[in-house]
Scaffold this active site. Sequence first.
Site, PDB file in Angstrom:
ATOM      1  CG  ASP A   8      49.176  31.205  51.674  1.00 38.95           C
ATOM      2  OD1 ASP A   8      47.943  30.828  51.538  1.00 38.95           O
ATOM      3  OD2 ASP A   8      49.554  31.608  51.365  1.00 38.95           O
ATOM      4  CG  HIS A   9      49.347  29.796  56.001  1.00 33.06           C
ATOM      5  ND1 HIS A   9      50.333  30.114  55.025  1.00 33.06           N
ATOM      6  CD2 HIS A   9      48.673  31.143  56.873  1.00 33.06           C
ATOM      7  CE1 HIS A   9      50.578  31.055  55.072  1.00 33.06           C
ATOM      8  NE2 HIS A   9      50.298  31.547  56.056  1.00 33.06           N
ATOM      9  CB  CYS A  65      47.985  33.358  49.048  1.00 28.88           C
ATOM     10  SG  CYS A  65      47.844  34.970  47.825  1.00 28.88           S
ATOM     11  N   GLY A  66      46.506  34.741  50.376  1.00 26.30           N
ATOM     12  CA  GLY A  66      45.809  35.102  51.073  1.00 26.30           C
ATOM     13  C   GLY A  66      44.332  35.939  50.327  1.00 26.30           C
ATOM     14  CB  THR A  67      46.321  39.350  48.084  1.00 26.27           C
ATOM     15  OG1 THR A  67      47.170  38.649  48.600  1.00 26.27           O
ATOM     16  CG2 THR A  67      46.227  39.474  50.176  1.00 26.27           C
ATOM     17  N   GLY A  68      45.993  36.154  47.099  1.00 24.48           N
ATOM     18  CA  GLY A  68      46.167  36.170  45.796  1.00 24.48           C
ATOM     19  C   GLY A  68      47.374  36.939  44.658  1.00 24.48           C
ATOM     20  N   GLY A  70      50.424  37.230  45.759  1.00 27.29           N
ATOM     21  CA  GLY A  70      52.100  36.863  46.061  1.00 27.29           C
ATOM     22  C   GLY A  70      51.796  35.275  45.634  1.00 27.29           C
ATOM     23  CG  HIS A  98      40.572  41.086  25.636  1.00 24.59           C
ATOM     24  ND1 HIS A  98      39.750  42.289  25.847  1.00 24.59           N
ATOM     25  CD2 HIS A  98      39.484  40.064  24.563  1.00 24.59           C
ATOM     26  CE1 HIS A  98      38.438  42.401  24.870  1.00 24.59           C
ATOM     27  NE2 HIS A  98      38.483  41.059  24.283  1.00 24.59           N
ATOM     28  CG  ASN A  99      44.350  39.154  29.835  1.00 24.83           C
ATOM     29  OD1 ASN A  99      43.519  39.410  30.032  1.00 24.83           O
ATOM     30  ND2 ASN A  99      45.066  40.259  29.517  1.00 24.83           N
ATOM     31  NE  ARG A 109      44.934  35.209  56.140  1.00 29.69           N
ATOM     32  CZ  ARG A 109      45.769  35.208  56.089  1.00 29.69           C
ATOM     33  NH1 ARG A 109      46.920  36.069  55.815  1.00 29.69           N
ATOM     34  NH2 ARG A 109      46.119  33.552  56.650  1.00 29.69           N
ATOM     35  NE  ARG A 132      40.615  43.774  19.850  1.00 25.60           N
ATOM     36  CZ  ARG A 132      39.373  44.070  20.227  1.00 25.60           C
ATOM     37  NH1 ARG A 132      38.893  42.391  18.848  1.00 25.60           N
ATOM     38  NH2 ARG A 132      39.034  43.235  20.982  1.00 25.60           N
ATOM     39  CG  HIS A 133      42.712  39.989  22.137  1.00 30.55           C
ATOM     40  ND1 HIS A 133      42.910  40.759  22.961  1.00 30.55           N
ATOM     41  CD2 HIS A 133      41.386  39.563  21.760  1.00 30.55           C
ATOM     42  CE1 HIS A 133      41.736  41.617  22.749  1.00 30.55           C
ATOM     43  NE2 HIS A 133      41.212  41.157  22.037  1.00 30.55           N
ATOM     44  NE  ARG A 136      45.564  43.766  21.030  1.00 32.03           N
ATOM     45  CZ  ARG A 136      44.550  44.392  20.742  1.00 32.03           C
ATOM     46  NH1 ARG A 136      44.401  43.956  21.287  1.00 32.03           N
ATOM     47  NH2 ARG A 136      44.474  45.492  19.672  1.00 32.03           N
TER      48      ARG A 136
END
Length: 145
Positions: A8-9, A65-68, A70, A98-99, A109, A132-133, A136
Amino acid sequence: MKIVLASDHGGFELKEAIKDHLIKKGYSIEDIGVYSTESVDYPEYGKKAALMVANKEVDRGIIVCGTGIGISIAANKVKGIRCALCTNEYMAKMSRLHNNANVLALGGRVIGTGLALDIVDVWLSTEFEGGRHENRINKIMEIEK
Ligand code: RB5
């Protein structure tokens, strides 16, 4: 490896820096916007990038995004997406080991460009550990059904 980039912006400037960085490294990039700092709604961009990954149009996604926060929440609503919001290289490494994260979210930001590019490099070069992952991850996918 083909990578979709979206922001985003609030993430525009970092997304541009990531694009330059990855093009120089020889990655194939699909930039689906934004293309300016004009205000937009991050869910649209998180969803679009996530769908491209889920539909296997690209191998991975990087969204900003600004914070990541949203944009990562939005991306994780798409079936098949494991989007990891990372603020350091350790998180980036573990999100792959792992994920098996297929989308990386960053906060434009929150962290500086140098750290963000290091996170991107670690995230793109680390393979899923499996073992094992795997079980999960399968349990996460079960929740989607
Ligand atoms: C936009 O102002 C901001 O809310 C967005 O970039 C993001 O931080 C949302 O989580």
